[in-house]
Design a protein around this motif. Structure first.
Motif, short mmCIF file in Angstrom:
data_model
loop_
_atom_site.label_atom_id
_atom_site.label_comp_id
_atom_site.label_asym_id
_atom_site.label_seq_id
_atom_site.Cartn_x
_atom_site.Cartn_y
_atom_site.Cartn_z
N ASP A 6 -9.74 2.10 2.95
CA ASP A 6 -9.31 2.38 4.50
C ASP A 6 -7.74 1.76 4.48
O ASP A 6 -6.89 2.42 5.29
CB ASP A 6 -10.00 1.77 5.31
CG ASP A 6 -11.34 2.30 5.36
OD1 ASP A 6 -11.39 3.51 5.04
OD2 ASP A 6 -12.45 1.43 5.78
N CYS A 7 -7.75 0.64 3.96
CA CYS A 7 -6.05 -0.13 3.95
C CYS A 7 -5.15 0.82 3.11
O CYS A 7 -4.11 0.83 3.71
CB CYS A 7 -6.16 -1.40 3.44
SG CYS A 7 -7.13 -2.62 4.34
N ILE A 8 -5.43 1.23 1.96
CA ILE A 8 -4.57 2.09 1.31
C ILE A 8 -4.16 3.35 2.24
O ILE A 8 -2.86 3.51 2.41
CB ILE A 8 -5.08 2.57 -0.04
CG1 ILE A 8 -5.20 1.23 -1.00
CG2 ILE A 8 -4.41 3.59 -0.72
CD1 ILE A 8 -5.95 1.58 -2.04
N ALA A 9 -5.15 3.97 2.82
CA ALA A 9 -4.69 5.15 3.65
C ALA A 9 -3.79 4.54 4.90
O ALA A 9 -3.00 5.49 5.08
CB ALA A 9 -6.07 5.62 4.27
N LEU A 10 -4.27 3.35 5.47
CA LEU A 10 -3.25 3.32 6.76
C LEU A 10 -1.93 2.58 6.25
O LEU A 10 -0.99 2.63 7.04
CB LEU A 10 -4.10 1.94 7.40
CG LEU A 10 -5.38 2.54 8.02
CD1 LEU A 10 -6.30 0.95 8.59
CD2 LEU A 10 -4.97 3.02 9.42
#
Length: 93
Positions: A6-10
């Motif tokens: 999720d953090c990578i996507a954000l």
């Protein structure tokens, strides 16, 4: 709860771009992700990240790491296609 994915996507970065920032700045993956995300929010951020990727590519060429050269070139070209703009703050008007 947020996962690492999720953090990578954000972050608006790909994992391989984060790895290159991590290698260049000698940071762990998560701090490199945060640094890359912060850079992308600056007008001079995309050119700064492209310079990081070029530096890593140059280092791979200099040390004859053929496989790493290929990955670094693909990462650079992909980033340049996704983030073409920005203001290079090193250039004087």
């Amino acid at each position: 709860m947020l996962t690492l994915n999720d953090c990578i996507a954000l972050s608006d970065l790909l994992p391989e771009e984060i790895e290159e920032i991590s290698r260049h700045e000698r940071l762990g993956f998560v701090p490199a992700m945060a640094k890359g995300h912060n850079l992308l929010n600056q007008p001079w951020g995309p050119p700064a990240i492209r310079q990081i990727l070029r530096d890593n590519l140059t280092a791979a060429v200099r040390t004859s790491q053929v496989e790493r050269c290929g990955r670094a070139m693909e990462t650079y070209q992909g980033f340049q296609a996704r983030h073409p703009g920005g203001i290079d703050r090193r250039k004087r008007l």
